[in-house]
Design an enzyme around this catalytic site. Structure first.
Site, PDB file in Angstrom:
ATOM      1  N   GLY A  13       0.220   0.141  18.172  1.00 55.70           N
ATOM      2  CA  GLY A  13       0.241   0.118  16.719  1.00 55.70           C
ATOM      3  C   GLY A  13       1.554   0.615  16.125  1.00 55.70           C
ATOM      4  N   ALA A  76      -7.154  -1.137  16.070  1.00 58.27           N
ATOM      5  CA  ALA A  76      -7.958   0.069  16.304  1.00 58.27           C
ATOM      6  C   ALA A  76      -9.040  -0.250  17.326  1.00 58.27           C
ATOM      7  CB  ALA A  76      -8.610   0.514  14.994  1.00 58.27           C
ATOM      8  N   TYR A 179     -15.097  -2.498  28.645  1.00 60.75           N
ATOM      9  CA  TYR A 179     -13.974  -2.735  27.732  1.00 60.75           C
ATOM     10  C   TYR A 179     -13.763  -4.239  27.551  1.00 60.75           C
ATOM     11  CZ  TYR A 179      -9.157  -3.088  26.163  1.00 60.75           C
ATOM     12  OH  TYR A 179      -8.019  -3.427  25.485  1.00 60.75           O
ATOM     13  N   LYS A 183     -14.058  -6.500  24.129  1.00 63.00           N
ATOM     14  CA  LYS A 183     -12.946  -7.299  23.595  1.00 63.00           C
ATOM     15  C   LYS A 183     -13.384  -8.741  23.361  1.00 63.00           C
ATOM     16  CE  LYS A 183      -9.970  -4.649  22.566  1.00 63.00           C
ATOM     17  NZ  LYS A 183      -9.265  -4.654  21.290  1.00 63.00           N
ATOM     18  N   ASN A 208      -0.669  -6.155  30.638  1.00 59.85           N
ATOM     19  CA  ASN A 208      -0.544  -4.701  30.768  1.00 59.85           C
ATOM     20  C   ASN A 208       0.681  -4.227  30.000  1.00 59.85           C
ATOM     21  OD1 ASN A 208      -2.220  -5.715  32.984  1.00 59.85           O
ATOM     22  ND2 ASN A 208      -2.328  -3.541  33.527  1.00 59.85           N
TER      23      ASN A 208
END
Ligand code: UD1
Length: 342
Positions: A13, A76, A179, A183, A208
């Site tokens: 971010g 987020a 996770y 997503k 990555n």
């Protein structure tokens, strides 16, 4: 554009924020300053952007944050692989309920443009090439095989070793951990939102990501940060499996550039792009590179494994280059040297 960046105080971010400002956008950041990520409490304000401290799951905070914006970049999230099953509710809540709340608020406020931070892990084991059966999707790796050092997922039809084939955006989706599942659910919610509201969604499936500001010393830290921390303590990087698992390490500034391009170019409907450097490396190779750069002890290959890990995560990221002209600029060697010099 006036944009809302969620998770703008996080690792990726912050780089997206700089890129947005460099390109002349007006930015409001909404960040919950999660204590598991921001152990020092996080900043009280940001230099060039408005910071609202709040959680996307909090309707009032999200409604306030969306007021007057034309586009949202939604970063987020709870990241990483998770520690164990006790993490499941937090992934579902932080990532999926949070995105659902954001989308509903966007629809009410008629904000029609969304860039979503997704992940390569949605492809699971991806695609392999069997000498006999051609392109196949390997099944999840089983604990017994991993325990006996058989790390390569075999052909699901005949058990032979597979060559790698790069997955493109049309490859089957097959999340293998909490996770990854969260997503993919975010993508599906966003796709549904685009269909019902006429909005524009670009989902970016990041490889990555590494670079300055990587989270360290938390259970959710990426491998490059874990190795750098170990080397700084004078310890050898501990490489899981046999070190030959492949990843595409992409620099965070390149990822930030891709994210801002996506926000600027989004068109009504849903589209997903892979975001990687285009050059896969093994985890062992990365460990050796960092050990050399930091003048530290050679990596130790432990044979340990994490059941939720995918063996190879490498995809074809050429579509983003072809269609929107994005080019990664930071090569592996200089990027790792920069990380080591931090
Ligand atoms: C990472 C990201 C994930 C992202 C995905 C996209 C993190 C924590 N995870 O997942 O958010 O969606 O890339 O491709 O940034 N390893 C070691 N030693 C260690 C730790 C890890 O050898 O001490 C190995 C793991 O077994 C794995 C590889 O390094 O094979 C990468 O692990 P990790 O950095 O956790 O990332 P991914 O699981 O690839």
């Amino acid at each position: 554009m006036h944009v809302l960046l969620t998770g703008g105080v996080g690792f990726i971010g912050r780089h997206v924020l700089s890129e947005l400002l460099d390109r002349g956008h007006q930015v409001r950041v909404l960040d919950s300053l999660r204590p598991d990520v921001h152990r020092d409490g996080g900043p009280a304000s940001l230099e060039d952007a408005e910071l609202q401290v709040g959680d996307v799951r909090d309707r009032a905070a999200t409604e306030r944050a969306l007021s007057g914006v034309e586009a949202v970049l939604h970063l987020a999230a709870k990241v990483g692989l998770g520690v164990d099953v006790n993490d499941l509710p937090d992934y579902a809540s932080s990532n999926d309920a949070g995105t659902a709340e954001l989308l509903a608020c966007m629809a009410r406020q008629k904000v029609a443009r969304l860039t979503l931070a997704s992940s390569m892990v949605v492809y699971g084991e991806g695609i392999g090439r069997c000498p006999e059966h051609g392109k196949v999707s390997p099944g999840p790796r089983v604990e017994a095989a991993l325990s006996s050092g058989k790390f390569e997922p075999p052909c699901p039809r005949c058990g032979q070793m597979l060559d790698t084939a790069l997955v493109d955006e049309n490859a089957p989706l097959d999340p293998r951990n909490a996770y990854a599942t969260s997503k993919l659910a975010q993508e599906y919610y966003a796709k549904d939102w685009a269909r019902s509201t006429g909005g524009a969604v670009v989902a970016l499936r990041y490889h990555n990501v590494y670079g300055p500001g990587m989270p360290r010393d938390t259970p959710y830290a990426g491998v490059a940060a874990i190795f750098t921390s170990a080397l700084r303590r004078g310890e050898a990087p501990r490489v899981f499996e046999d070190g030959n698992q492949r990843r595409d390490f992409v620099h965070v500034r390149d990822v930030a550039a891709a994210t801002v391009i996506a926000c600027e170019k989004a068109k009504p409907g849903f589209v997903a792009f892979n975001v990687g450097s285009g050059t896969p490396r093994t985890v062992g190779e990365m460990a050796r590179g960092l050990a050399t750069a930091l003048n530290g002890p050679s990596p130790v290959v432990t044979g340990q494994f994490r059941l939720g890990d995918v063996r190879h995560i490498t995809a074809d990221s050429s579509r983003l280059r072809r269609e929107w002209g994005w080019e990664p600029k930071v090569d592996f060697k200089s990027g790792m040297a920069e990380l080591a010099a931090q």
